[in-house]
Design an enzyme around this catalytic site. Structure first.
Site, PDB file in Angstrom:
ATOM      1  N   GLU A   1      97.263  41.579  84.147  1.00 45.81           N
ATOM      2  CA  GLU A   1      96.605  41.353  85.693  1.00 45.81           C
ATOM      3  C   GLU A   1      94.837  41.194  84.745  1.00 45.81           C
ATOM      4  OE1 GLU A   1      97.875  42.928  88.476  1.00 45.81           O
ATOM      5  OE2 GLU A   1      96.075  44.101  89.147  1.00 45.81           O
TER       6      GLU A   1
ATOM      7  N   LEU B   1     105.170  38.952  80.110  1.00 43.49           N
ATOM      8  CA  LEU B   1     103.854  39.210  81.074  1.00 43.49           C
ATOM      9  C   LEU B   1     102.284  38.727  79.927  1.00 43.49           C
ATOM     10  CD1 LEU B   1     102.445  40.990  82.991  1.00 43.49           C
ATOM     11  CD2 LEU B   1     102.462  42.551  80.916  1.00 43.49           C
TER      12      LEU B   1
ATOM     13  N   HIS C   1     108.566  43.152  87.030  1.00 40.30           N
ATOM     14  CA  HIS C   1     108.546  44.313  86.108  1.00 40.30           C
ATOM     15  C   HIS C   1     108.042  45.796  85.998  1.00 40.30           C
ATOM     16  CE1 HIS C   1     104.575  44.313  83.544  1.00 40.30           C
ATOM     17  NE2 HIS C   1     104.097  45.419  84.300  1.00 40.30           N
TER      18      HIS C   1
END
Lengths: 249, 132, 583
Positions: C246, C243, C354
């Site tokens: 964001e 990941l 995710h």
């Protein structure tokens, strides 16, 4: 993607069958961007389902896949095959811990030591939640931030010559965690921790070999934390001799 | 109970031979013996001084022996090594935070070197070294 | 079989499990807590969350905005009473973590700092650099060490809930280091065992996220809710699926295609301002960004790489200082795993599985329909996330509902009837038999690795970013076939001590059961909503599907589906508007 066949030499120990550990070798076709853990997973999936080891995140943050790689403790998910010298890769469970099975070591001692240093915020008076957050400047945060980054992989215990010789030594990660809270501007518990930290099994067992910091995959630098605590503890001692107070030791 | 954890014993006399890092560490630990012996020698000198000129002369004569001179040279080199290796890690042990940032390690180490030179000069002066 | 008697048994010691344990210890110090986890608490996957946790704290932000963002972000499939409770409790819980020592990043004036996040109108995401989950987990774990009533059972793999007289009264577990089956007899049980990303081939999830908790509840008769909603995070590293938070985009990172073009402006997310505008472009919601990638790929505007098609995340303009301060982990991960230093280079990314919006059906009190059983965290579905979770709501969710699960479990433990001990023992024996049968099974010619890989492939083809009837039907059939073949898998390793061959096999069993619920819920939702996008039913259909899907376990066959109305209090379903015209 280019592949290279790598020989993994893995220390096996199956307590129900083996009296002592032994090396088993596997030939693994590795992709160029594989880490050691990928190669071990290949063994587990395709060559030998009986091999046991711990792993989860594959991004160097959960701390479970640490093991000895060519003699040094490291995270297998962050050790790239391409960075290792040609020839067989020697993989063993973390040194200085009893082997439960294969690459799985017994972590009880490590877990007990973490708990012993009281690694939580201690306040003489709790601030009620309704009063909101404690203020903490970026500088105050930075003072201890580095010491919050330990992922409990225990590589440092594996590298520490003192822990190898004196199993009672509280050791790098736990002492660093004590320092992390001691240095937090919100904490008031240093005196409580000092009983453990500055005991015979605490900071004074450290000979400042610095191996813990050399191998730490998150650059926490436990050696620095321990030396800082030694200095603080020494200053306390002199202050008390001079009748100027200072924390207990 | 099928558990049977295996403890890998290490040799308490040869463990440091396996890894270069441990070997260097032990080398550093062992060389501090020289510093210890040197300190005892100094204390002997102080004791001799308190016992009068005769005793002190015996001490000074002993210092002149080639063996002691050789020992002092070795200790001097070791002392330099220990000082430099200690100064290089002082930023870890004594970090200095100004505002948000930590002072770069080089500055802290340099401060120690400067203090070292100054203290050495003061001692040299007190010992009459600058009077020719 | 040894019986361990406790008051509250908690399955899973990640963020939700630890928060629940602390809630029990604080509100009822006289009750014993058994915190049971298949890994040490610090290994739980909460550790990998990066960006932060949402809670209204800043001047100019409002609870109403957080409510509206969450409900619209979830495409109106959220239960609004639960969202209301959630947004109110969020700042309280995040402050509580601050009091426990969480090293939140700070403003110059000493207040906790917040950053913008996808789909959020205002800055409200509390963060600790880009290791927020790591710090939350470690703060909770370390704080939990204060409480003597919390007894940890690390590396115990829970296999089955013990249901007696229709009430959940315990759980069976295998102690990994001895191989012994233990029976936990409890007055309340909380499942906080995390998600199920490993049923997919390409995921940000750690290898431990194998649907164990979901499957356990499901087999015991508790429905799995909204399982068709699987979140793809738009920015995973190709190859590994690691990941990239964001927060990269919250701090100003942009997404470009092979022509260096900010393609999101073509998908109702523009205008492409040079500065980050909340709820627009790169700060749109995750479902829309991942779908945009799919379209770019179809148009041939993605970049071919040795790991497959990618787009680029460009953070170079943020500068080294900001990246080191706010995104140090991202820099390290990108440089290490794809050889791209974000300070100087474009970082290849692609959508990656995710998060499961769906999970064990609970109400607003974290209670499942089964008396005595509670669930919280990713394994549960309250639902505050609806059809698409907004980034940074999940870390807060596990705190708010973890605590709530703990408190309600205490209430139940206090009022529960006397345990039905003989039935509990009998159920324990049944649970043990399930495991011993696996050990005794003869070689049936099936291999666990092959089955796992085939499951991964079929889940991606049938339950990916865009879905269609044919591929979903294939996936349903394939999962059914795999479940049948799974019953012929035998253990290569029959030893007792730390037998991971047994562990992985049981995990695949759990994933297959949950995967069946995902695929079957998906094919039955004949509309497009949030992360569930169908090529054959492209519009949202509130008339028929403003409802939660409930999948009930039916043994070896397909699940039975039922539906439950969404709780709507004050936000009527409307258009999800992002980009320049977003409110």
């Amino acid at each position: 993607m280019t592949q290279r066949t790598v020989e993994l030499s893995i220390l096996r120990y199956r307590p129900e069958e083996d009296d002592k550990p032994w090396f088993q070798t596997y030939q693994v076709p590795c992709d160029e961007d594989w880490v050691v853990l990928d190669a071990i997973n290949y063994v587990k999936d395709h060559l030998d389902g009986s091999l046991s080891y711990r792993w989860s995140c594959h991004m160097a943050v959960c701390g479970s896949c640490s093991m000895m790689i060519n003699g040094d403790p490291a995270l297998s998910c962050k050790t790239f095959i391409r960075d290792l010298p040609e020839g067989p890769v020697r993989i063993e469970p973390l040194a200085n811990f009893p082997i439960e099975r294969d690459l799985v070591v017994v972590m009880d001692d490590f877990m007990e030591k973490l708990q012993r240093v009281k690694p939580y915020l201690i306040r003489s008076t709790e601030k009620p939640l309704e009063e909101g957050q404690h203020l903490q400047s970026p500088a105050e945060l930075k003072k201890f931030k580095q010491y919050t980054l330990c992922i409990n992989c225990a590589c440092c215990y594996s590298a520490c010559p003192q822990y190898a010789l004196i199993p009672e030594f509280i050791g790098p990660a736990a002492l660093t965690l004590a320092h992390r809270y001691n240095q937090d501007s919100r904490d008031q518990g240093r005196d409580e921790r000092e009983d453990v930290v500055a005991s015979n099994e605490g900071i004074w067992d450290c000979s400042f070999a610095g191996a813990c910091s050399d191998v730490c995959p998150k650059h926490v630098d436990p050696a620095s934390a321990v030396q800082q605590m030694k200095i603080a503890s020494t200053v306390d001692w002199f202050m008390r001799r001079l009748g100027l107070g200072g924390g207990k030791s | 109970m099928s558990r049977k954890p295996y403890v890998r014993e290490i040799s308490h006399t040869t463990w440091y031979l396996a890894r270069r890092r441990d070997l260097l560490h032990m080398a550093q630990e062992v060389t501090s013996l020289f510093i210890g012996i040197y300190t005892i020698m100094l204390l002997w000198g102080v004791k001799a001084l308190s016992e009068g000129p005769g005793a002190y002369q015996v001490f000074l004569d002993a210092l002149g022996s080639p063996l002691v001179i050789a020992f002092n040279w070795i200790t001097f080199v070791i002392m330099l090594y220990h000082s430099i290796s200690w100064f290089s890690v002082t930023p870890k042990a004594m970090p200095v935070q100004i505002g948000e940032e930590f002072l770069p390690g080089g500055i802290i180490a340099a401060g120690h070197y400067i203090a070292w030179v100054v203290v050495s000069a003061v001692i040299y002066y007190l010992a009459g070294g600058f009077n020719g | 079989m040894e019986t361990i008697k406790t008051d509250v048994a908690i399955i899973g010691a990640g963020g939700a499990g630890l928060r629940a344990a602390i809630a029990v210890a604080e509100s009822a110090p006289d009750l014993k807590v058994a915190l049971i986890s298949k890994v040490y608490p610090m290994r739980s996957h909460t550790v990998a969350a990066e960006g932060g946790a949402a809670g209204v704290i800043k001047q100019g932000d409002s609870l109403e905005d957080h409510f509206n963002d969450t409900v619209a972000g979830g495409d109106w499939l959220c239960d609004q009473d639960a969202v209301d409770l959630f947004i109110r409790q969020a700042p309280v819980e995040l402050t509580q973590l601050e009091h426990w020592g969480c090293p939140w990043s700070r403003e110059k004036n000493g207040h906790v700092a917040v950053r913008p996040f996808g789909g959020m109108k205002n800055e409200r995401t509390w963060f600790a650099a880009d290791k927020s989950g790591f710090h939350i987990l470690h703060t909770l774990f370390q704080t939990s060490l204060k409480y003597p009533s919390i007894e940890r059972y690390d590396e115990f793999y829970c296999t089955d809930l013990i249901v007696a007289d229709g009430v959940c009264q315990g759980v069976s577990a295998i102690e990994m280091r001895t191989g012994l089956m233990q029976l936990f007899q409890a007055r309340s049980v909380i499942i906080a065992a995390g998600g199920a990303g490993w049923m997919f081939p390409f995921t940000t999830n750690g290898a431990i996220k194998t649907a164990d908790g979901m499957a356990m509840a499901y087999r015991a008769g508790v429905p799995l809710k909204d399982m068709e909603f699987v979140q793809y995070h738009p920015t995973g590293l190709p190859g590994t699926g690691i990941l990239l938070t964001e927060g990269c985009r919250g701090e100003g990172g942009i997404l470009v295609n092979k022509d260096g073009y900010r393609y999101l402006q073509d998908y109702d997310l523009g205008p492409p301002d040079p500065w980050p505008r909340n709820k627009a472009m790169e700060l749109g919601p995750r479902d829309r960004l991942s779908q945009a990638f799919w379209h770019e790929q179809k148009k041939g505007r993605t970049v071919g790489s040795r790991w497959g098609d990618v787009v680029y995340l460009d953070m170079r303009h943020l500068g080294e200082k900001k990246i080191n301060e706010k995104l140090p982990l991202v820099r390290d991960l990108a440089a290490s795993y794809v050889g791209a230093d974000p300070v100087h280079e474009l970082v290849p990314v692609r959508p990656v599985v995710h998060y499961m919006m769906g999970g064990i059906h609970t109400n607003i009190d974290a209670a499942t329909p089964m008396p005595g059983l509670y669930a919280a965290g990713e394994c549960a579905c309250v639902s505050i996330n609806g059809a698409n979770r907004l980034g940074s709501n999940s870390l807060t969710e596990l705190l708010v509902f973890g605590k709530r699960a703990g408190e309600h479990a205490v209430e139940h433990a206090r009022s529960a009837a006397q345990p039905s001990e003989s039935e509990i023992r009998q159920k324990g024996e049944e649970a043990r038999k399930r495991v011993t049968d696996l050990f005794l099974r003869e070689d049936g010619g099936e291999n666990i690795t092959t089955i796992r890989k085939e499951m991964n492939e079929t889940m991606e083809s049938g339950a990916g970013i865009y879905r269609a009837e044919d591929s979903m039907r294939e996936t349903c059939d394939k999962v059914l076939e795999l479940r049948e073949r799974f019953s012929r898998v035998h253990l290569e390793d029959k030893s007792n001590v730390f037998n991971t061959n047994m562990l992985y096999t049981m995990e695949v069993g759990s994933m297959l059961e949950a995967a069946h619920a995902v695929a079957f819920s998906a094919i039955n939702r004949k509309e497009s909503r949030g992360s569930h996008q169908r090529l054959d039913y492209t519009a949202r259909d509130d008339g028929s599907f403003l409802k939660h899907s409930l999948a009930y376990y039916q043994g070896e066959v397909e699940p039975r589906m039922d539906y439950l109305d969404v709780v709507i209090t004050r936000s009527q379903p409307g258009q999800r508007v992002y980009g320049g015209s977003a409110k």
